[in-house]
Enzyme design. Structure first.
Site, PDB file in Angstrom:
ATOM      1  N   ALA A 215       0.382  38.318  27.134  1.00 55.64           N
ATOM      2  CA  ALA A 215      -0.417  39.313  26.414  1.00 55.64           C
ATOM      3  C   ALA A 215      -0.843  40.453  27.344  1.00 55.64           C
ATOM      4  O   ALA A 215      -0.876  41.620  26.922  1.00 55.64           O
ATOM      5  CB  ALA A 215      -1.642  38.656  25.776  1.00 55.64           C
TER       6      ALA A 215
ATOM      7  N   GLY B  31       2.219  42.514  27.768  1.00 55.31           N
ATOM      8  CA  GLY B  31       2.601  43.013  26.442  1.00 55.31           C
ATOM      9  C   GLY B  31       1.710  44.139  25.978  1.00 55.31           C
ATOM     10  O   GLY B  31       2.170  45.075  25.307  1.00 55.31           O
ATOM     11  N   ASP B  32       0.430  44.078  26.316  1.00 58.40           N
ATOM     12  CA  ASP B  32      -0.507  45.155  25.998  1.00 58.40           C
ATOM     13  C   ASP B  32      -0.023  46.457  26.637  1.00 58.40           C
ATOM     14  O   ASP B  32      -0.017  47.510  25.991  1.00 58.40           O
ATOM     15  CB  ASP B  32      -1.906  44.786  26.501  1.00 58.40           C
ATOM     16  CG  ASP B  32      -2.908  45.910  26.321  1.00 58.40           C
ATOM     17  OD1 ASP B  32      -3.144  46.325  25.173  1.00 58.40           O
ATOM     18  OD2 ASP B  32      -3.454  46.373  27.352  1.00 58.40           O
ATOM     19  N   CYS B  33       0.416  46.388  27.875  1.00 60.24           N
ATOM     20  CA  CYS B  33       0.913  47.580  28.579  1.00 60.24           C
ATOM     21  C   CYS B  33       2.199  48.096  27.955  1.00 60.24           C
ATOM     22  O   CYS B  33       2.372  49.305  27.795  1.00 60.24           O
ATOM     23  CB  CYS B  33       1.170  47.253  30.046  1.00 60.24           C
ATOM     24  SG  CYS B  33      -0.295  46.761  30.957  1.00 60.24           S
TER      25      CYS B  33
ATOM     26  N   ASP C 205       1.345  49.738  24.637  1.00 49.39           N
ATOM     27  CA  ASP C 205       0.617  50.971  24.927  1.00 49.39           C
ATOM     28  C   ASP C 205       1.585  52.071  25.381  1.00 49.39           C
ATOM     29  O   ASP C 205       1.482  53.221  24.929  1.00 49.39           O
ATOM     30  CB  ASP C 205      -0.448  50.703  26.001  1.00 49.39           C
ATOM     31  CG  ASP C 205      -1.432  51.837  26.146  1.00 49.39           C
ATOM     32  OD1 ASP C 205      -2.109  52.173  25.156  1.00 49.39           O
ATOM     33  OD2 ASP C 205      -1.541  52.382  27.271  1.00 49.39           O
TER      34      ASP C 205
END
Length: 149
Positions: free
Chosen positions: A33, A36-38, A41
């Site tokens: 996560a 994955g957030d990066c 984004d």
């Protein structure tokens, strides 16, 4: 196509900093996560910037609408039926992981579903399955935007 795009940014990061190959399965869902957030984004920011030169505040506002947990949660609901069994397992692990960070201005359900979505993207990124990432994100964004119209 430019050479860096063909090989992928991760190739250049790995080569430049002499990073070792990793066993993707050894990571926790919260690590998935995190990366994955990066990834998500960067996809959204790239799309927003391609819409034209504007004030950074406006870019941020347009980006925020799509990266908030409620939007990610909705996107995950749209794409869930299209996941492979392995992808479902990773999503569920991410969704059920206990995060030390509380949900900010989001429902716990949306926050957990968004964490699962980010875990899925991180897992696919670390496996270098970039086409699959783009397929899922595109599908989710199209359905999300259709629902907003």
């Amino acid at each position: 196509m430019e050479e860096s795009i063909k090989l992928g940014l991760d190739y250049y990061i790995q080569e430049t900093f002499d990073l070792k190959q990793i066993d993707v399965q050894s990571y926790s869902p919260l690590v998935f996560a995190y990366i994955g957030d990066c990834v998500y984004d960067l996809i959204i920011k790239s799309m927003v910037v391609q819409q034209g030169n504007r004030q950074v505040q406006k870019l941020h506002q347009d980006t925020s609408k799509l990266v908030q947990a409620s939007a990610q949660s909705a996107i995950m609901r749209f794409i869930q039926a299209h996941l492979t069994e392995e992808e479902h397992v990773i999503y569920r692990r991410g969704r059920n992981a206990k995060s030390v960070t509380p949900a900010k201005n989001q429902s716990i359900t949306d926050y957990r579903r968004a964490t699962g979505f980010e875990a899925l993207l991180g897992f696919l990124y670390l496996k270098k399955e970039y086409a699959r990432i783009m397929e899922l994100v595109k599908m989710g964004l199209e359905k999300y935007n259709d629902g907003k119209s």
